[in-house]
Write a protein that holds these residues in place. Structure first.
Motif, PDB file in Angstrom:
ATOM      1  N   LEU A 131       7.473   1.111   4.656  1.00  0.00           N
ATOM      2  CA  LEU A 131       8.470   0.625   3.742  1.00  0.00           C
ATOM      3  C   LEU A 131       8.174   1.233   2.200  1.00  0.00           C
ATOM      4  O   LEU A 131       9.250   1.778   1.633  1.00  0.00           O
ATOM      5  CB  LEU A 131       8.754  -0.828   3.584  1.00  0.00           C
ATOM      6  N   PRO A 132       7.053   0.934   1.714  1.00  0.00           N
ATOM      7  CA  PRO A 132       6.959   1.585   0.201  1.00  0.00           C
ATOM      8  C   PRO A 132       7.195   3.133   0.272  1.00  0.00           C
ATOM      9  O   PRO A 132       7.758   3.391  -0.774  1.00  0.00           O
ATOM     10  CB  PRO A 132       5.427   1.251  -0.090  1.00  0.00           C
ATOM     11  N   VAL A 147       0.836  -1.158   0.033  1.00  0.00           N
ATOM     12  CA  VAL A 147       0.046   0.036   0.054  1.00  0.00           C
ATOM     13  C   VAL A 147       0.781   1.298   0.096  1.00  0.00           C
ATOM     14  O   VAL A 147       1.930   1.527   0.971  1.00  0.00           O
ATOM     15  CB  VAL A 147      -0.888  -0.046   1.185  1.00  0.00           C
ATOM     16  N   PHE A 148       0.550   2.012  -0.988  1.00  0.00           N
ATOM     17  CA  PHE A 148       1.391   3.368  -1.046  1.00  0.00           C
ATOM     18  C   PHE A 148       0.373   4.494  -1.416  1.00  0.00           C
ATOM     19  O   PHE A 148       0.539   5.380  -0.314  1.00  0.00           O
ATOM     20  CB  PHE A 148       2.442   3.335  -2.282  1.00  0.00           C
ATOM     21  N   GLY A 149      -0.437   4.706  -2.025  1.00  0.00           N
ATOM     22  CA  GLY A 149      -1.264   5.812  -2.343  1.00  0.00           C
ATOM     23  C   GLY A 149      -2.238   6.188  -1.286  1.00  0.00           C
ATOM     24  O   GLY A 149      -2.363   7.488  -1.134  1.00  0.00           O
ATOM     25  N   LEU A 150      -2.687   5.268  -0.443  1.00  0.00           N
ATOM     26  CA  LEU A 150      -3.726   5.731   0.586  1.00  0.00           C
ATOM     27  C   LEU A 150      -2.701   6.165   1.587  1.00  0.00           C
ATOM     28  O   LEU A 150      -3.198   7.316   2.087  1.00  0.00           O
ATOM     29  CB  LEU A 150      -3.982   4.291   1.020  1.00  0.00           C
ATOM     30  N   ILE A 151      -1.659   5.906   1.855  1.00  0.00           N
ATOM     31  CA  ILE A 151      -0.909   6.503   2.959  1.00  0.00           C
ATOM     32  C   ILE A 151      -0.086   7.755   2.426  1.00  0.00           C
ATOM     33  O   ILE A 151      -0.337   8.854   3.223  1.00  0.00           O
ATOM     34  CB  ILE A 151       0.133   5.737   3.542  1.00  0.00           C
ATOM     35  N   TRP A 152       0.293   7.913   1.107  1.00  0.00           N
ATOM     36  CA  TRP A 152       0.713   8.966   0.664  1.00  0.00           C
ATOM     37  C   TRP A 152      -0.342  10.504   0.928  1.00  0.00           C
ATOM     38  O   TRP A 152       0.063  11.456   1.014  1.00  0.00           O
ATOM     39  CB  TRP A 152       1.356   8.850  -0.690  1.00  0.00           C
ATOM     40  N   VAL A 153      -1.454   9.753   0.390  1.00  0.00           N
ATOM     41  CA  VAL A 153      -2.558  10.931   0.178  1.00  0.00           C
ATOM     42  C   VAL A 153      -2.822  11.364   1.472  1.00  0.00           C
ATOM     43  O   VAL A 153      -3.040  12.598   1.938  1.00  0.00           O
ATOM     44  CB  VAL A 153      -3.710  10.409  -0.635  1.00  0.00           C
ATOM     45  N   MET A 154      -2.871  10.503   2.606  1.00  0.00           N
ATOM     46  CA  MET A 154      -3.557  10.889   3.888  1.00  0.00           C
ATOM     47  C   MET A 154      -2.322  11.394   4.771  1.00  0.00           C
ATOM     48  O   MET A 154      -2.689  12.616   5.450  1.00  0.00           O
ATOM     49  CB  MET A 154      -4.116   9.651   4.678  1.00  0.00           C
ATOM     50  N   THR A 155      -1.141  11.067   4.701  1.00  0.00           N
ATOM     51  CA  THR A 155      -0.253  11.635   5.589  1.00  0.00           C
ATOM     52  C   THR A 155       1.274  11.805   4.900  1.00  0.00           C
ATOM     53  O   THR A 155       1.922  12.485   5.758  1.00  0.00           O
ATOM     54  CB  THR A 155       0.220  10.785   6.857  1.00  0.00           C
TER      55      THR A 155
END
Length: 291
Positions: A248-249, A229-237
């Motif tokens: 790690l991503p 998972v990358f995009g979900l975390i990148w957009v949120m935080t």
């Protein structure tokens, strides 16, 4: 049959799968092999004419890097909370409850859960960001209930992104368990109920053992998906604040494309691939065991 005839027959049988094998070698094995080579070099995104072979230097740097160790810890926390516990448990609970619910309730619940699943990851990230932000929906509900506000994306970022992944990915587990529960013979459940077994005993001694293979398959697929998972975390935080939600991503992306250290970032990617492979081996061994 002569040996030449056996070889010819084997080649004829393999002919239908040859195009798929070529595509796998070209688009899967090829890039992985090239990434494995890059991980042992000092390749940079900018300011470098030629890359040099550095052996295990990138991997030694990773294991000495406190930010890398922090990313490993957060990746494990994120995977356990959102996949092994969250999606798996909630998916089984929803599948069990929906078997006893009326058709309108099943249709409505299934539609809501599957809609969250089919949303693009970036869209889901923006929706959950709007839900958890300081002026977001969750704090508005807390205000209405006369409860204190929280800056969720600052105080509990890894829990917020874990909840977001549970919200988005539970539908897959629900569908897997719905199909598995539908295969359990009704006579066995009814016989256990006549013998006086309560709901929890039936779940523990009948339902879970009979869907054990589905549980293992679901855990393996969910774990591999969650690790990437990358995009979900990148957009949120974006991995913040202060790397407190940097899995790690995101760490790999930061090193490769923000710090321009392609070799180091690729080494981290290989380590992530190794972690996923270890999880897969464990699950495959569990699936091989008979009930």
């Amino acid at each position: 049959m002569p040996r030449r005839g056996r070889v010819r027959r084997s080649l004829v049988r393999a002919l239908p799968v040859a195009p798929a094998l070529v595509l796998l070698l070209l688009f899967l094995a090829g890039p992985i092999a090239y990434c494995a080579y890059i991980a042992f070099t000092d390749l940079q995104l900018t300011g470098q004419a030629h890359a040099s072979f550095v052996g295990l230097a990138n991997f030694r740097t990773a294991f000495r890097d406190e930010e890398f160790r922090n990313a490993v810890r957060l990746t494990l926390v994120f995977t356990v909370l959102s996949s092994l516990v969250g999606q798996n448990t909630l998916g089984l609970a929803l599948a069990s409850l929906m078997r006893r619910a009326s058709r309108p309730v099943r249709t409505l619940t299934g539609g809501i859960v599957i809609t969250a699943w089919v949303l693009p990851e970036v869209v889901a990230g923006f929706l959950l960001y709007a839900f958890f932000r300081r002026e977001g929906t969750l704090n508005a509900v807390l205000d209405w209930l006369r409860l204190p506000r929280q800056n969720w994306l600052f105080t509990l970022p890894i829990l917020a992104v874990s909840f977001a992944n549970v919200w988005r990915g539970t539908a897959f587990s629900m569908l897997v368990y719905s199909a598995a529960l539908g295969e359990i013979p009704q006579e066995i459940t009814e016989a256990a109920e006549v013998d006086g077994a309560g709901g929890w005993r039936r779940l523990w001694h009948i339902t879970l053992p009979m869907i054990r293979r589905s549980i293992g398959t679901n855990l393996m697929l969910n774990t591999l998906q969650t690790l990437s998972v990358f995009g979900l975390i990148w957009v949120m935080t974006r991995g913040g604040p202060g790397h407190r939600s940097q899995t790690l991503p995101l760490f790999m992306y930061e090193q490769a494309f923000q710090n321009s250290m392609i070799g180091y970032g690729t080494a981290v990617a290989l380590l992530l691939l190794l972690v996923g492979s270890l999880f897969s081996v464990v699950y495959m061994r569990l699936l091989r065991t008979e009930v």
